[in-house]
Scaffold this motif. Structure first.
Motif, PDB file in Angstrom:
ATOM      1  N   LEU A  54       0.823  -1.208   0.000  1.00  0.00           N
ATOM      2  CA  LEU A  54       0.000   0.000   0.000  1.00  0.00           C
ATOM      3  C   LEU A  54       0.862   1.265   0.000  1.00  0.00           C
ATOM      4  O   LEU A  54       0.585   2.219  -0.733  1.00  0.00           O
ATOM      5  CB  LEU A  54      -0.934   0.003   1.206  1.00  0.00           C
ATOM      6  N   ILE A  55       1.923   1.271   0.782  1.00  0.00           N
ATOM      7  CA  ILE A  55       2.835   2.424   0.814  1.00  0.00           C
ATOM      8  C   ILE A  55       3.468   2.648  -0.553  1.00  0.00           C
ATOM      9  O   ILE A  55       3.558   3.776  -1.037  1.00  0.00           O
ATOM     10  CB  ILE A  55       3.920   2.224   1.906  1.00  0.00           C
ATOM     11  N   CYS A  56       3.897   1.573  -1.198  1.00  0.00           N
ATOM     12  CA  CYS A  56       4.500   1.695  -2.531  1.00  0.00           C
ATOM     13  C   CYS A  56       3.471   2.149  -3.561  1.00  0.00           C
ATOM     14  O   CYS A  56       3.786   2.934  -4.462  1.00  0.00           O
ATOM     15  CB  CYS A  56       5.118   0.370  -2.961  1.00  0.00           C
ATOM     16  N   PHE A  57       2.246   1.676  -3.441  1.00  0.00           N
ATOM     17  CA  PHE A  57       1.189   2.039  -4.388  1.00  0.00           C
ATOM     18  C   PHE A  57       0.858   3.526  -4.316  1.00  0.00           C
ATOM     19  O   PHE A  57       0.539   4.142  -5.336  1.00  0.00           O
ATOM     20  CB  PHE A  57      -0.065   1.204  -4.110  1.00  0.00           C
ATOM     21  N   VAL A  58       0.974   4.116  -3.133  1.00  0.00           N
ATOM     22  CA  VAL A  58       0.649   5.540  -2.958  1.00  0.00           C
ATOM     23  C   VAL A  58       1.525   6.414  -3.842  1.00  0.00           C
ATOM     24  O   VAL A  58       1.063   7.409  -4.410  1.00  0.00           O
ATOM     25  CB  VAL A  58       0.793   5.940  -1.469  1.00  0.00           C
ATOM     26  N   ASP A  59       2.796   6.055  -4.022  1.00  0.00           N
ATOM     27  CA  ASP A  59       3.706   6.885  -4.815  1.00  0.00           C
ATOM     28  C   ASP A  59       4.119   6.208  -6.125  1.00  0.00           C
ATOM     29  O   ASP A  59       5.189   6.476  -6.643  1.00  0.00           O
ATOM     30  CB  ASP A  59       4.951   7.232  -3.994  1.00  0.00           C
ATOM     31  N   ALA A  60       3.272   5.383  -6.686  1.00  0.00           N
ATOM     32  CA  ALA A  60       3.618   4.710  -7.940  1.00  0.00           C
ATOM     33  C   ALA A  60       3.765   5.713  -9.087  1.00  0.00           C
ATOM     34  O   ALA A  60       4.679   5.605  -9.907  1.00  0.00           O
ATOM     35  CB  ALA A  60       2.571   3.659  -8.286  1.00  0.00           C
ATOM     36  N   ALA A  61       2.905   6.707  -9.144  1.00  0.00           N
ATOM     37  CA  ALA A  61       3.000   7.720 -10.208  1.00  0.00           C
ATOM     38  C   ALA A  61       4.265   8.555 -10.049  1.00  0.00           C
ATOM     39  O   ALA A  61       4.900   8.932 -11.038  1.00  0.00           O
ATOM     40  CB  ALA A  61       1.766   8.613 -10.198  1.00  0.00           C
ATOM     41  N   GLY A  62       4.645   8.863  -8.823  1.00  0.00           N
ATOM     42  CA  GLY A  62       5.873   9.618  -8.584  1.00  0.00           C
ATOM     43  C   GLY A  62       7.108   8.849  -9.011  1.00  0.00           C
ATOM     44  O   GLY A  62       8.045   9.422  -9.584  1.00  0.00           O
ATOM     45  N   LEU A  63       7.106   7.537  -8.770  1.00  0.00           N
ATOM     46  CA  LEU A  63       8.227   6.713  -9.210  1.00  0.00           C
ATOM     47  C   LEU A  63       8.300   6.678 -10.732  1.00  0.00           C
ATOM     48  O   LEU A  63       9.384   6.795 -11.306  1.00  0.00           O
ATOM     49  CB  LEU A  63       8.107   5.287  -8.664  1.00  0.00           C
ATOM     50  N   GLN A  64       7.161   6.562 -11.377  1.00  0.00           N
ATOM     51  CA  GLN A  64       7.130   6.533 -12.837  1.00  0.00           C
ATOM     52  C   GLN A  64       7.662   7.841 -13.417  1.00  0.00           C
ATOM     53  O   GLN A  64       8.460   7.840 -14.359  1.00  0.00           O
ATOM     54  CB  GLN A  64       5.717   6.272 -13.327  1.00  0.00           C
ATOM     55  N   LYS A  65       7.246   8.965 -12.864  1.00  0.00           N
ATOM     56  CA  LYS A  65       7.712  10.271 -13.340  1.00  0.00           C
ATOM     57  C   LYS A  65       9.213  10.425 -13.112  1.00  0.00           C
ATOM     58  O   LYS A  65       9.946  10.888 -13.988  1.00  0.00           O
ATOM     59  CB  LYS A  65       6.948  11.376 -12.610  1.00  0.00           C
ATOM     60  N   PHE A  66       9.692  10.020 -11.938  1.00  0.00           N
ATOM     61  CA  PHE A  66      11.112  10.117 -11.612  1.00  0.00           C
ATOM     62  C   PHE A  66      11.949   9.276 -12.572  1.00  0.00           C
ATOM     63  O   PHE A  66      12.967   9.740 -13.098  1.00  0.00           O
ATOM     64  CB  PHE A  66      11.339   9.663 -10.169  1.00  0.00           C
ATOM     65  N   LEU A  67      11.537   8.033 -12.823  1.00  0.00           N
ATOM     66  CA  LEU A  67      12.310   7.157 -13.707  1.00  0.00           C
ATOM     67  C   LEU A  67      12.289   7.647 -15.147  1.00  0.00           C
ATOM     68  O   LEU A  67      13.294   7.562 -15.851  1.00  0.00           O
ATOM     69  CB  LEU A  67      11.772   5.729 -13.623  1.00  0.00           C
ATOM     70  N   LYS A  68      11.159   8.179 -15.602  1.00  0.00           N
ATOM     71  CA  LYS A  68      11.073   8.701 -16.965  1.00  0.00           C
ATOM     72  C   LYS A  68      12.033   9.872 -17.158  1.00  0.00           C
ATOM     73  O   LYS A  68      12.795   9.915 -18.128  1.00  0.00           O
ATOM     74  CB  LYS A  68       9.642   9.138 -17.266  1.00  0.00           C
ATOM     75  N   LEU A  69      12.022  10.820 -16.229  1.00  0.00           N
ATOM     76  CA  LEU A  69      12.926  11.966 -16.353  1.00  0.00           C
ATOM     77  C   LEU A  69      14.390  11.553 -16.226  1.00  0.00           C
ATOM     78  O   LEU A  69      15.249  12.071 -16.935  1.00  0.00           O
ATOM     79  CB  LEU A  69      12.583  13.021 -15.309  1.00  0.00           C
TER      80      LEU A  69
END
Length: 145
Positions: free
Chosen positions: A17-32
């Motif tokens: 659940l903790i990881c799911f909360v920031d899944a979009a942030g991780l995706q944005k960070f890795l893309k950049l």
């Protein structure tokens, strides 16, 4: 011993659940991060623009050099950004050669100038404890089940 295994399963759920909360942030960070490391300057043409509640949704086709005219060009979508002109406008774009659909409008200098410290902080703040909970929970569940 079954209670300890139950605690392990609960810890794994909390960690997920903790990881799911920031899944979009991780995706944005890795893309950049990938664009900064392996980004290539190119051009894209806008094919469709839509107004949505958070701004605009603009569809772009990347103009890859050496692409055959029969194949469909890679497409990417930008959300919330103001369009850089009417449909059919050619704009500068930075894309990854391995996966051109992960692109962003702008130049290499624009991408290199983006500060990622806030995204990095949130990734560390959410993903380190989340993955730790998952690992400890899995260890408890395997040992005591």
């Amino acid at each position: 011993m079954g209670n300890v295994a139950g605690v392990g399963f609960v810890l794994m759920g909390i960690g997920a659940l903790i990881c799911f909360v920031d899944a979009a942030g991780l995706q944005k960070f890795l893309k950049l991060r990938n664009l900064k490391r392996r980004g290539v300057q190119g051009e894209a043409v806008s094919t469709l623009q839509e107004w949505i509640s958070s701004g605009h949704r603009v569809y772009y086709d990347i103009l890859l050099p050496g692409r055959s005219p029969q194949s469909r060009p890679p497409r990417f979508i930008e959300l919330g950004v103001e369009p850089r002109g009417p449909v059919g406008t050619v704009v500068p774009v930075v894309y990854d050669r391995r996966k051109p659909s992960r692109a962003r409008t702008g130049t290499l200098a624009d991408i290199a100038g983006i500060d990622q410290s806030e995204e990095r902080l949130y990734v560390k703040l959410f993903w380190v404890p989340g993955l730790t909970c998952i690992a400890v929970g899995a260890l408890l569940a395997i040992i005591f089940y």
